[in-house]
Design a protein around this motif. Structure first.
Motif, PDB file in Angstrom:
ATOM      1  N   UNK A 148       0.821  -1.214   0.000  1.00 39.29           N
ATOM      2  CA  UNK A 148       0.000   0.000   0.000  1.00 39.29           C
ATOM      3  C   UNK A 148       0.858   1.268   0.000  1.00 39.29           C
ATOM      4  N   UNK A 149       1.911   1.280   0.799  1.00 34.61           N
ATOM      5  CA  UNK A 149       2.735   2.496   0.851  1.00 34.61           C
ATOM      6  C   UNK A 149       3.342   2.809  -0.517  1.00 34.61           C
ATOM      7  N   UNK A 150       3.706   1.748  -1.246  1.00 32.75           N
ATOM      8  CA  UNK A 150       4.321   1.978  -2.560  1.00 32.75           C
ATOM      9  C   UNK A 150       3.371   2.646  -3.543  1.00 32.75           C
ATOM     10  N   UNK A 151       2.093   2.346  -3.429  1.00 28.39           N
ATOM     11  CA  UNK A 151       1.154   2.843  -4.443  1.00 28.39           C
ATOM     12  C   UNK A 151       0.280   3.985  -3.923  1.00 28.39           C
ATOM     13  N   UNK A 152       0.480   4.383  -2.674  1.00 26.17           N
ATOM     14  CA  UNK A 152      -0.512   5.294  -2.089  1.00 26.17           C
ATOM     15  C   UNK A 152      -0.616   6.615  -2.848  1.00 26.17           C
ATOM     16  N   UNK A 153       0.496   7.110  -3.439  1.00 26.74           N
ATOM     17  CA  UNK A 153       0.321   8.381  -4.151  1.00 26.74           C
ATOM     18  C   UNK A 153      -0.169   8.221  -5.585  1.00 26.74           C
ATOM     19  N   UNK A 154      -0.421   6.973  -5.980  1.00 22.77           N
ATOM     20  CA  UNK A 154      -1.022   6.705  -7.295  1.00 22.77           C
ATOM     21  C   UNK A 154      -2.545   6.696  -7.195  1.00 22.77           C
ATOM     22  N   UNK A 155      -3.029   6.297  -6.011  1.00 23.59           N
ATOM     23  CA  UNK A 155      -4.453   6.004  -5.868  1.00 23.59           C
ATOM     24  C   UNK A 155      -5.272   7.264  -5.592  1.00 23.59           C
ATOM     25  N   UNK A 156      -6.435   7.326  -6.247  1.00 26.29           N
ATOM     26  CA  UNK A 156      -7.345   8.454  -5.983  1.00 26.29           C
ATOM     27  C   UNK A 156      -8.464   8.054  -5.042  1.00 26.29           C
ATOM     28  N   UNK A 157      -8.776   6.779  -5.039  1.00 33.05           N
ATOM     29  CA  UNK A 157      -9.930   6.302  -4.261  1.00 33.05           C
ATOM     30  C   UNK A 157      -9.615   4.883  -3.797  1.00 33.05           C
ATOM     31  N   UNK A 158     -10.045   4.530  -2.599  1.00 34.28           N
ATOM     32  CA  UNK A 158      -9.818   3.145  -2.168  1.00 34.28           C
ATOM     33  C   UNK A 158     -11.118   2.484  -1.717  1.00 34.28           C
ATOM     34  N   UNK A 159     -11.174   1.189  -2.031  1.00 33.28           N
ATOM     35  CA  UNK A 159     -12.227   0.334  -1.480  1.00 33.28           C
ATOM     36  C   UNK A 159     -11.482  -0.712  -0.653  1.00 33.28           C
ATOM     37  N   UNK A 160     -11.780  -0.756   0.633  1.00 32.02           N
ATOM     38  CA  UNK A 160     -11.129  -1.747   1.494  1.00 32.02           C
ATOM     39  C   UNK A 160     -12.153  -2.834   1.801  1.00 32.02           C
ATOM     40  N   UNK A 161     -11.748  -4.079   1.537  1.00 34.09           N
ATOM     41  CA  UNK A 161     -12.619  -5.226   1.798  1.00 34.09           C
ATOM     42  C   UNK A 161     -12.084  -5.940   3.031  1.00 34.09           C
ATOM     43  N   UNK A 162     -12.971  -6.272   3.926  1.00 34.18           N
ATOM     44  CA  UNK A 162     -12.553  -7.019   5.112  1.00 34.18           C
ATOM     45  C   UNK A 162     -13.599  -8.086   5.409  1.00 34.18           C
ATOM     46  N   UNK A 163     -13.148  -9.333   5.419  1.00 33.11           N
ATOM     47  CA  UNK A 163     -14.081 -10.430   5.684  1.00 33.11           C
ATOM     48  C   UNK A 163     -15.257 -10.422   4.714  1.00 33.11           C
ATOM     49  N   UNK A 164     -14.993 -10.072   3.455  1.00 38.59           N
ATOM     50  CA  UNK A 164     -16.039 -10.105   2.436  1.00 38.59           C
ATOM     51  C   UNK A 164     -16.945  -8.883   2.401  1.00 38.59           C
ATOM     52  N   UNK A 165     -16.682  -7.911   3.281  1.00 39.98           N
ATOM     53  CA  UNK A 165     -17.528  -6.702   3.285  1.00 39.98           C
ATOM     54  C   UNK A 165     -16.694  -5.475   2.939  1.00 39.98           C
ATOM     55  N   UNK A 166     -17.310  -4.493   2.293  1.00 36.71           N
ATOM     56  CA  UNK A 166     -16.595  -3.242   1.972  1.00 36.71           C
ATOM     57  C   UNK A 166     -16.644  -2.354   3.215  1.00 36.71           C
ATOM     58  N   UNK A 167     -15.486  -2.150   3.851  1.00 40.12           N
ATOM     59  CA  UNK A 167     -15.478  -1.370   5.091  1.00 40.12           C
ATOM     60  C   UNK A 167     -15.053   0.083   4.860  1.00 40.12           C
ATOM     61  N   UNK A 168     -14.422   0.351   3.723  1.00 37.61           N
ATOM     62  CA  UNK A 168     -14.057   1.724   3.359  1.00 37.61           C
ATOM     63  C   UNK A 168     -14.328   1.888   1.875  1.00 37.61           C
ATOM     64  N   UNK A 169     -14.902   3.017   1.472  1.00 42.02           N
ATOM     65  CA  UNK A 169     -15.131   3.340   0.059  1.00 42.02           C
ATOM     66  C   UNK A 169     -15.045   4.857  -0.007  1.00 42.02           C
ATOM     67  N   UNK A 170     -13.858   5.373  -0.279  1.00 41.47           N
ATOM     68  CA  UNK A 170     -13.666   6.813  -0.073  1.00 41.47           C
ATOM     69  C   UNK A 170     -12.486   7.335  -0.882  1.00 41.47           C
ATOM     70  N   UNK A 171     -12.544   8.607  -1.267  1.00 35.30           N
ATOM     71  CA  UNK A 171     -11.403   9.232  -1.927  1.00 35.30           C
ATOM     72  C   UNK A 171     -10.234   9.296  -0.947  1.00 35.30           C
TER      73      UNK A 171
END
Ligand SMILES: Nc1ncnc2c1ncn2[C@@H]1O[C@H](COP(=O)(O)OP(=O)(O)OP(=O)(O)O)[C@@H](O)[C@H]1O
Length: 306
Positions: free
Chosen positions: A197-220
């Motif tokens: 994640x640290x390597x790509x963090x300045x490439x990403x504009x938006x993240x979706x974080x999945x945890x245990x099959x659920x989307x726990x973060x969906x945010x710029x």
């Protein structure tokens, strides 16, 4: 931006999808949209459901429940949708006896946006021998071939699932550099699933974080970084400052403490922290992801918003 603009820009719409494999629930009630011309990070721990989600988006698997629309159609067995997609899988395999140049020719036939010159430049950048047979490529070279195909495809929706098994740090940096430069000239939607994640963090504009099959973060990313902070200083002052806030993590170092907090800090909040002799610092995307996924039960006081 008006609502109509937002709707027009939505190229993927996932609503309440679930996926079960026997008694394993790989995805559970996941909903999100992907917009045209954005780079997304799909993040989460091993087994979270990222690959399953990408397979459903690219029509390689059907969801058990819910709806998926990609370019306004279901991707499952839908050639019109699939020709606008390129999915570079983790440990992607190519026909072993084919020469690399023939793999590229096959990709060109399948992908209408293919740029042959760009593919050639990428082959040079990654020092890939085009006459070598796939079975003679090293692990890192095979990953590089997937990256060349993903980038040269210029597909309106390009997905990379952990594309860098065996790739060294120089080659990974080359991937990020070429991706960003080409994206600037040919904006499209890119989904990158990664643990680095640290390597790509300045490439990403938006993240979706999945945890245990659920989307726990969906945010710029800017918004996400803006509403997390680390506060450090004398324990009593830290504890008083965070008492009515959502604390994602707390660590004690002798008489000092550091807490990762969630929630926007206003100007007066920052002044208050300074008055108490506390230091505020940003939290990295990697830390935010970890804190939102490590079975991490945040301490959220009553009424505090995430
Ligand atoms: N074909 C399958 N049959 C049974 N279970 C499966 C199958 N594919 C995936 N799973 C399970 O579904 C869950 C999600 O797997 P998935 O591969 O999507 O995770 P992931 O987030 O991509 O993980 P990683 O980061 O380790 O690649 C896991 O529990 C996995 O074991």
């Amino acid at each position: 931006m008006s609502i109509t603009d937002i709707d027009r820009d939505t190229i993927v719409s996932v609503r309440a999808i679930g996926k079960r494999y026997g008694d394993v629930t790989a995805l559970d009630d996941v909903s999100f949209d992907l917009q045209a011309g954005k780079i997304y990070g799909l993040l989460g721990r091993n087994g979270a459901g990222k690959t399953t989600l990408m397979k459903i988006l690219t029509g390689q698997e059907a969801a058990s429940s819910g709806t998926v629309n990609v370019f306004e159609g279901s991707p499952f067995e839908n050639a019109d949708v699939l020709r606008n997609l390129c999915f570079v899988k983790e440990s992607q395999k190519y026909p072993e006896d084919m020469k690399v140049k023939h793999v590229l020719t096959a990709a060109e036939l399948l992908l209408p946006g293919w740029d042959r010159d760009f593919a050639g430049r990428l082959m040079d950048d990654f020092r890939l021998p085009d006459r070598r047979r796939v079975k003679k490529l090293s692990r890192g070279m095979t990953s590089a071939l997937g990256i060349v195909i993903g980038l040269a495809s210029r597909a309106p929706l390009t997905l990379f699932d952990e594309p860098y098994l065996g790739l060294d740090a120089v080659a990974r940096q080359l991937f990020y550099d070429r991706l960003l430069a080409d994206y600037a000239e040919h904006p499209r939607t890119i989904v990158l699933s990664t643990h680095l994640i640290d390597e790509v963090s300045n490439l990403l504009e938006h993240v979706v974080v999945i945890d245990g099959g659920r989307a726990v973060v969906d945010e710029d990313v800017d918004s996400l970084l803006g509403r997390h902070a680390t506060v450090g200083g004398p324990s009593a002052a830290v504890d008083a400052f965070v008492a009515h806030r959502t604390v994602l993590h707390h660590e004690q170092l002798g008489g000092h403490a550091r807490a990762t907090i969630q929630g926007l800090l206003t100007g007066p909040d920052r002044e208050d922290a300074t008055r108490r002799g506390l230091e505020l610092s940003p939290v990295s995307l990697q830390q935010i992801t970890i804190r939102n996924t490590v079975g991490g039960e945040a301490h959220r006081p009553e009424g505090a918003k995430p």
